[in-house]
Enzyme design. Structure first.
Site, PDB file in Angstrom:
ATOM      1  N   LEU A 141      -2.037 -12.569  -5.626  1.00  0.00           N
ATOM      2  CA  LEU A 141      -0.785 -12.750  -6.363  1.00  0.00           C
ATOM      3  C   LEU A 141      -0.870 -12.088  -7.734  1.00  0.00           C
ATOM      4  O   LEU A 141      -0.125 -12.422  -8.640  1.00  0.00           O
ATOM      5  CB  LEU A 141      -0.458 -14.240  -6.488  1.00  0.00           C
ATOM      6  CG  LEU A 141      -0.252 -14.950  -5.141  1.00  0.00           C
ATOM      7  CD1 LEU A 141      -0.054 -16.451  -5.352  1.00  0.00           C
ATOM      8  CD2 LEU A 141       0.928 -14.346  -4.381  1.00  0.00           C
ATOM      9  N   HIS A 173       0.834  -1.206   0.000  1.00  0.00           N
ATOM     10  CA  HIS A 173       0.000   0.000   0.000  1.00  0.00           C
ATOM     11  C   HIS A 173       0.867   1.253   0.000  1.00  0.00           C
ATOM     12  O   HIS A 173       0.465   2.299   0.540  1.00  0.00           O
ATOM     13  CB  HIS A 173      -0.974  -0.002   1.185  1.00  0.00           C
ATOM     14  CG  HIS A 173      -2.059  -1.030   1.056  1.00  0.00           C
ATOM     15  ND1 HIS A 173      -3.217  -0.816   0.348  1.00  0.00           N
ATOM     16  CD2 HIS A 173      -2.134  -2.304   1.517  1.00  0.00           C
ATOM     17  CE1 HIS A 173      -3.975  -1.898   0.394  1.00  0.00           C
ATOM     18  NE2 HIS A 173      -3.332  -2.816   1.094  1.00  0.00           N
ATOM     19  N   ASP A 218       1.769  -3.946  -9.302  1.00  0.00           N
ATOM     20  CA  ASP A 218       1.575  -5.248  -9.921  1.00  0.00           C
ATOM     21  C   ASP A 218       1.949  -5.238 -11.397  1.00  0.00           C
ATOM     22  O   ASP A 218       2.592  -6.160 -11.903  1.00  0.00           O
ATOM     23  CB  ASP A 218       0.116  -5.694  -9.775  1.00  0.00           C
ATOM     24  CG  ASP A 218      -0.314  -5.787  -8.325  1.00  0.00           C
ATOM     25  OD1 ASP A 218       0.571  -5.827  -7.448  1.00  0.00           O
ATOM     26  OD2 ASP A 218      -1.531  -5.805  -8.074  1.00  0.00           O
TER      27      ASP A 218
END
Length: 420
Positions: A137, A47, A189
């Protein structure tokens, strides 16, 4: 007792074969090719991406494969081995709030590239994946980035050939997830899925305007050389980023930054936390809300500091020739533990299953353990000595069985390749 379940990755040739065969069964003829992108595990730095902070992800060997063929019109037709629900739309109809379902992640990438001025048209595609779904994931980013690689090649955009070009694809994937799929994620990501390399972690710095060599720095991360392994535990607690909780955390951080008069919480120094907390309490009349903003801020500021220290440890070396640098390894474990505790207590994004996985990992001898990803379910990671992997996995499995919870899944996470 039920046996420990290991979630194996497909080798690339197997994934490509699955992709080609699924396409030929679904659509007439052959695809133009098969492209893939990995899931990721974030070693530390949670975060922090949307707070202009630091992160340290690696790519998993588990990948999502997209077989794709361009069309002469604007139609997008999709099918997946993971669902019976086929998805069809015209690109002209793709816009924020206009489409839903899993296909929004795919069509959203095409929409974002067109919004950026790239000549992307309709296509047919099939998807198959060994990235555990809903496990925190980054299965969604793997899907988007595999799509981006496929569109780049099929429509001859040339963006995959350079770091600058891949950053354009990263931006398109972020827009797809934020604006079309409706998940308020940061860029961690997608950067991992498009920039990682085998044997390396990716030190990411999300301060705006940084040149490529400062935004993303490949950092050797050979745990095996230090006699260590990164064990991933899929807690099987459902993980969703579109239910409002992730967006609420992000909004709290943005509110705190605005009240503090800074562009992001990255600008709050760790030795300035007390002063910043006093400012928030003066600015927010509601004591409960002020306390909440302070907790959210404290997690972000301390997590950025932990990540910076962890990156420095990795760069100086956690060991070599199978012999760990015990002081560095111990400190790395302490930082991972502190990260999880902060995510549990200050950011409040852990759940019973992820807390249990972390507690059981530590009790079984893991050097450090923490949740990874956005939270609210998903996976944890444990830094484990290579010879103790099976024992730690067995202990975590037993803890879940004893608690009456669904047994977790386990996978190993050697740093792997980005999209290709």
């Amino acid at each position: 007792m039920q046996q420990v379940e290991w979630l194996a990755a497909w080798v690339p040739d197997e994934g490509a074969t699955r992709g080609r065969e699924l396409f030929s069964r679904t659509f007439d003829g052959e695809s133009d090719g098969v492209w893939s992108a990995p899931g990721r595990v974030n070693v530390i730095g949670e975060h922090t991406d949307y707070n202009a902070g630091l992160c340290l992800p690696t790519a998993l060997p588990h990948r999502t494969y997209v077989a794709l063929r361009r069309r002469a019109d604007d139609m997008v037709k999709l099918a997946s081995a993971q669902t019976d629900e086929q998805w069809t739309a015209s690109l002209a109809d793709v816009a924020p709030g206009a489409v839903s379902g899993w296909g929004a992640y795919v069509a959203g990438v095409a929409w974002a590239l067109r919004e950026a001025g790239y000549p992307v048209g309709g296509f047919e595609a099939t998807v198959d994946s060994c990235v555990p779904f809903g496990a925190s994931l980054s299965s969604s980013a793997a899907l988007e980035c595999a799509t981006a690689a496929a569109l780049d090649a099929t429509f001859e955009l040339g963006l995959m050939d350079s770091v600058d070009g891949r950053r354009v694809l990263i931006a398109a994937c972020i827009r797809a997830e934020n604006e079309i799929a409706g998940a308020a994620t940061g860029g961690l990501d997608h950067a991992a899925a498009l920039l990682c390399q085998p044997g390396h972690a990716l030190a990411l710095d999300f301060r705006p305007g940084l040149p490529p060599d400062e935004f993303a720095q490949l950092t050797p991360f050979d745990l095996a050389a230090a006699g260590l392994t990164l064990l991933v535990i899929d807690s099987r607690a459902p993980h969703q980023l579109v239910d409002g909780q992730y967006a609420a955390r992000r909004a709290s951080c943005e509110q705190a930054a605005e009240l503090l008069g800074v562009s992001s919480l990255r600008e709050v120094p760790i030795d300035g936390l007390l002063t910043a907390s006093e400012v928030l309490f003066d600015a927010v009349p509601n004591e409960a809300e002020a306390k909440l903003l302070c907790r959210r801020m404290r997690h972000v500021v301390t997590e950025i500091a932990r990540t910076a220290e962890f990156i420095a440890l990795v760069r100086t070396g956690l060991g070599s020739d199978g012999v760990p640098n015990e002081a560095a390894v111990t400190r790395a474990g302490e930082l991972m533990n502190a990260s999880h505790d902060s995510l549990r207590d200050d950011y409040e994004v852990t759940v019973r299953e992820t807390d249990l996985a972390v507690e059981a990992s530590r009790a079984a001898g893991a050097i450090g353990a923490r949740m990874t990803g956005g939270g609210f379910g998903g996976s944890t990671i444990a830094l484990v000595r290579a010879g103790e992997v099976d024992a730690v996995a067995a202990a975590v499995h037993a803890a879940f069985v004893d608690a009456g919870l669904t047994a977790p899944g386990f996978l190993l996470a050697p740093p792997s390749a980005a999209a290709f």
